[in-house]
Design a protein around this motif. Structure first.
Motif, PDB file in Angstrom:
ATOM      1  N   ARG A  46       0.845  -1.196   0.000  1.00 39.05           N
ATOM      2  CA  ARG A  46       0.000   0.000   0.000  1.00 39.05           C
ATOM      3  C   ARG A  46       0.875   1.239   0.000  1.00 39.05           C
ATOM      4  N   TRP A  47       0.413   2.253  -0.705  1.00 36.31           N
ATOM      5  CA  TRP A  47       1.096   3.537  -0.699  1.00 36.31           C
ATOM      6  C   TRP A  47       0.043   4.628  -0.754  1.00 36.31           C
ATOM      7  N   SER A  48       0.389   5.798  -0.270  1.00 36.86           N
ATOM      8  CA  SER A  48      -0.520   6.942  -0.222  1.00 36.86           C
ATOM      9  C   SER A  48      -1.796   6.584   0.540  1.00 36.86           C
ATOM     10  N   VAL A  49      -1.624   6.068   1.745  1.00 35.24           N
ATOM     11  CA  VAL A  49      -2.765   5.673   2.581  1.00 35.24           C
ATOM     12  C   VAL A  49      -3.289   6.915   3.303  1.00 35.24           C
ATOM     13  N   ASP A  50      -4.562   7.208   3.096  1.00 34.20           N
ATOM     14  CA  ASP A  50      -5.155   8.367   3.752  1.00 34.20           C
ATOM     15  C   ASP A  50      -6.057   7.914   4.904  1.00 34.20           C
ATOM     16  N   ARG A  51      -6.783   8.858   5.475  1.00 30.22           N
ATOM     17  CA  ARG A  51      -7.611   8.570   6.646  1.00 30.22           C
ATOM     18  C   ARG A  51      -8.711   7.555   6.327  1.00 30.22           C
ATOM     19  N   TRP A  52      -9.316   7.670   5.160  1.00 31.57           N
ATOM     20  CA  TRP A  52     -10.365   6.731   4.764  1.00 31.57           C
ATOM     21  C   TRP A  52      -9.800   5.313   4.665  1.00 31.57           C
ATOM     22  N   ASP A  53      -8.636   5.185   4.048  1.00 28.82           N
ATOM     23  CA  ASP A  53      -8.015   3.862   3.923  1.00 28.82           C
ATOM     24  C   ASP A  53      -7.706   3.272   5.296  1.00 28.82           C
ATOM     25  N   ARG A  54      -7.213   4.110   6.207  1.00 29.12           N
ATOM     26  CA  ARG A  54      -6.919   3.610   7.555  1.00 29.12           C
ATOM     27  C   ARG A  54      -8.173   3.131   8.264  1.00 29.12           C
ATOM     28  N   ARG A  55      -9.277   3.862   8.084  1.00 25.74           N
ATOM     29  CA  ARG A  55     -10.545   3.442   8.699  1.00 25.74           C
ATOM     30  C   ARG A  55     -11.045   2.134   8.103  1.00 25.74           C
ATOM     31  N   MET A  56     -10.903   1.983   6.802  1.00 27.78           N
ATOM     32  CA  MET A  56     -11.321   0.735   6.160  1.00 27.78           C
ATOM     33  C   MET A  56     -10.426  -0.427   6.584  1.00 27.78           C
ATOM     34  N   MET A  57      -9.134  -0.148   6.764  1.00 32.30           N
ATOM     35  CA  MET A  57      -8.223  -1.187   7.241  1.00 32.30           C
ATOM     36  C   MET A  57      -8.596  -1.599   8.671  1.00 32.30           C
ATOM     37  N   GLU A  58      -8.970  -0.628   9.503  1.00 28.73           N
ATOM     38  CA  GLU A  58      -9.399  -0.942  10.869  1.00 28.73           C
ATOM     39  C   GLU A  58     -10.684  -1.765  10.846  1.00 28.73           C
ATOM     40  N   ARG A  59     -11.618  -1.393   9.970  1.00 33.69           N
ATOM     41  CA  ARG A  59     -12.875  -2.140   9.834  1.00 33.69           C
ATOM     42  C   ARG A  59     -12.598  -3.567   9.384  1.00 33.69           C
ATOM     43  N   ASP A  60     -11.738  -3.725   8.374  1.00 33.93           N
ATOM     44  CA  ASP A  60     -11.397  -5.065   7.894  1.00 33.93           C
ATOM     45  C   ASP A  60     -10.726  -5.885   8.990  1.00 33.93           C
ATOM     46  N   SER A  61      -9.909  -5.209   9.782  1.00 36.15           N
ATOM     47  CA  SER A  61      -9.236  -5.900  10.882  1.00 36.15           C
ATOM     48  C   SER A  61     -10.252  -6.393  11.908  1.00 36.15           C
ATOM     49  N   ARG A  62     -11.251  -5.575  12.207  1.00 36.69           N
ATOM     50  CA  ARG A  62     -12.263  -6.000  13.170  1.00 36.69           C
ATOM     51  C   ARG A  62     -13.172  -7.084  12.599  1.00 36.69           C
TER      52      ARG A  62
END
Length: 93
Positions: A46-62
């Motif tokens: 991943r590159w150029s990860v913004d706030r939306w991507d981080r939230r989606m990554m957190e959601r996927d993690s949960r």
């Protein structure tokens, strides 16, 4: 007296070390790219990860337990009901 033609000689001594340095750099670059792809389960890094991507990554993690996996089901699993992103607070009563 005629002038002797002067030849320009290429020094061969530094060519082998430069070749070794280039080969090692290429192998290391290839190895790091392969490791990053392995670490992301076959997906590119991943590159150029913004706030939306981080939230989606957190959601996927949960949802799945891993930031690299996603779910396409309509309903979340039963464990997701108690797996909240909000911190639990104790009321001051």
């Amino acid at each position: 007296m005629p002038h002797a033609r002067q030849r320009w000689l290429v020094p061969l001594e530094p060519l082998f070390p430069l070749l070794v340095i280039g080969a090692v750099g290429t192998v290391m670059r290839w190895g790091v790219a392969k490791y990053q792809k392995y670490e992301n389960f076959g997906k590119p890094k991943r590159w150029s990860v913004d706030r939306w991507d981080r939230r989606m990554m957190e959601r996927d993690s949960r949802l799945t337990g891993n930031v690299n996996f996603q779910r396409a089901e309509i309903e979340a699993p039963q464990a997701f009901l108690t797996n909240s992103a909000w911190e639990l607070e104790r009321p001051f009563m």
